[in-house]
Design an enzyme around this catalytic site. Sequence first.
Site, short mmCIF file in Angstrom:
data_model
loop_
_atom_site.label_atom_id
_atom_site.label_comp_id
_atom_site.label_asym_id
_atom_site.label_seq_id
_atom_site.Cartn_x
_atom_site.Cartn_y
_atom_site.Cartn_z
CG ASP A 1 -2.02 0.99 1.16
OD1 ASP A 1 -2.24 1.55 0.07
OD2 ASP A 1 -2.67 1.22 2.19
CG HIS A 2 -0.52 5.11 0.25
ND1 HIS A 2 -0.59 6.25 -0.50
CD2 HIS A 2 -1.77 4.86 0.67
CE1 HIS A 2 -1.84 6.67 -0.53
NE2 HIS A 2 -2.60 5.85 0.16
CD GLU A 55 -6.02 1.54 -4.99
OE1 GLU A 55 -6.80 0.58 -5.12
OE2 GLU A 55 -5.96 2.24 -3.97
CE LYS A 94 -4.48 8.70 7.44
NZ LYS A 94 -4.55 7.93 6.19
CG HIS A 106 -6.81 5.31 -0.63
ND1 HIS A 106 -5.47 5.49 -0.88
CD2 HIS A 106 -7.21 4.30 -1.45
CE1 HIS A 106 -5.08 4.65 -1.82
NE2 HIS A 106 -6.11 3.92 -2.18
ZN ZN Z 1 -4.42 6.93 0.23
#
Ligand code: ZN
Length: 497
Positions: free
Chosen positions: A169-170, A273, A315, A347
Site C-alpha cells: 500500500d502507498h 492501483e 483518520k 482510501h
Molecule cells: Zn491513500
Amino acid sequence: MENLFLSCANGAQINKLIEDSGLNVYPFSVNSKGNSVYFMINCTQEDMLVVYGEDCANFDGEGAEADGIEYKICPLNHHNALELKKAFPFTAPIRVLGKKRSFGLGDRLGIATPGHIRLFKEYDAYPVFSQQSIRELNLTQRTYEDVLDVATFYTFRDGYKDGYGADGDHLKTEADIEYALSLGFTMITLDSSEHIKVGVEALTAEELDKRVTLTDEYRQRYLNKKFDLEGSIVEFDEDTLKRTVLIYQDAIAYTTHIYNKYLASGKYDCDFEISIDETATPTTPEQHFFVANELTLSGVSFQTVAPRFCGEFQKGVDYIGDIAQFERELIVHAAIARHFGYKLSIHSGSDKFATFKLIGKYTGGRFHVKTAGTNWLEAMRAVAQINPGLYREVHKYALSRFDDARKFYHVTTDLTKIPDVDTLEDDKLPWLFTLNDARQLIHITYGYILTDKDENGNYVFRDKLYTLWRENEAVYADMLYNHIGKHLSLLYSGFEE
Ligand code: ZN
C-alpha cells in the site's frame, strides 16, 4: 475431535494419536494432502502447525514419530508459511482488485484476520487481509514477510478458502515496489504524490505560462471538447488544462515508468492501483478524467484509481464536510471510472459511515474500500474494556507523545475535548472510542505505543498488549465482526444485485 481425520489416509490412526495427545486442534484447520495430514493447534502462548506424514520433511519444526507415523510440530515462521502456500494454494493471496467488490483491511498488529474472516465468510466482497504501507511497517517494526505470513496462517487455521488479496500500500519508491513484488504481493498501490505539483491553483496566469506550455497534442485532445460521462459533462478551458497538466504530468510520467518497468510484462501476477489522494486539494472531475485518459493513452493498465474526494477523510472518524457536494462529485468520479473500465478506490475508509451508502449506490456495487486505523482502534477499545488500568496508562502515554505524532498527520484533534481518564469509571472507558478527539489521539500515536522502550530496553507496552490480545482473541474478533460489518452492511445497502 471425533472422526475428524477418518476421510484421510491413516485417518483412524491419526485421530487416535491426537486424542491421546490432548492437542487443542482448530477444527477448520484440518486438511489433507496425499498421505499427509495438516492442522493447527492452540498452545496457549502461540499457535503451531502440525504436519503428520511424509510432507513433514518439508517443514521446520520439532520432529517425532508415533505408531510408525512421522510428524512435526512447526512454528509459524516464514519458511513454513512458504511451504504451506505450496501445499494449499488457498492460503496464498490472489488478485482481487478486478473483482466486483473488494475491501482492504490493514491489520497493523497481525491479529485482526480471525475477526475479518468470520465477517467475510458472509459477504461476497473479496478481502485484502494483507495491506500495509512502508510507513506502517516502520511504525510497527514489522516486515512484509510477516504481514503476508500472518494471512497465510490465519486463512489456513480458520478455513477461509474463497481468496484474498495482498496490497503493497502507498508504495513510492522502486526499492519498495521490488520488495513487495518479490514476496508475492498481488496488488501494488502506487503513491505518486511526491510527483504531484502543489500550489498550482494559486499561480497567476503569468506564472503559470512560465511553468507550462501546452503541446499541440494536449490542445487537440482536450480543448473545445465535451466529454459526456453518463450525462455529466467534463470540459477544459485553456487555463484549467494548463493547471491540470502542470499538476499531474510528472506523476503520470512516473506512473507510466513504474508500470512499464514492473507490470507491463506480466512477470508478476499483480494488480495496479493509482493513488492520487495524498494531496492537499480535492481531485476535480476534470483532473481525474485527465489522469485516467493520459494513463490509458500511455498503455498503462490499472484496476483502480483513488482520487482525493472533497471534504475530509480524516483518520478513524466519520466524513467531515458537505455530504451533498460529496454526492454530486461522487456521481461524476464513478462515471469516469466506468467510462475507462476501472473501479473507484476509497482510501481512509475507516468509519466513513456517512458516505458508504452513497458509494455503494453510485458505484453500482463495484468498489474498493480501504480501512486500516479502525482495526487498530478496535484493538485498543478491547484493551479499555478488558483491562482499564492498562488502558489508562496507554492513554496517558499517548497524550505525552501527541505533539510528536501530529506532525505526521492532518487531523483537527482537540485534546481539551477528551475527558481525563482518571475521572472516568472503568466501564466508561470504552465510551472514549465514540469521541472523535479520543479516537484520533489513539489513532495517530500507534507507532509510539507499539514500539517505544523504557530505559532498560524493554517495550513499554508492546508485550503487555500482545499478551492481552492473545488471551482475548474472541473479544477482539467479535468487535471487528461488528464494526467492520457496519461498514459492509452500509456499503451493500446502497445497491442491489
Ligand atoms: Zn491513500
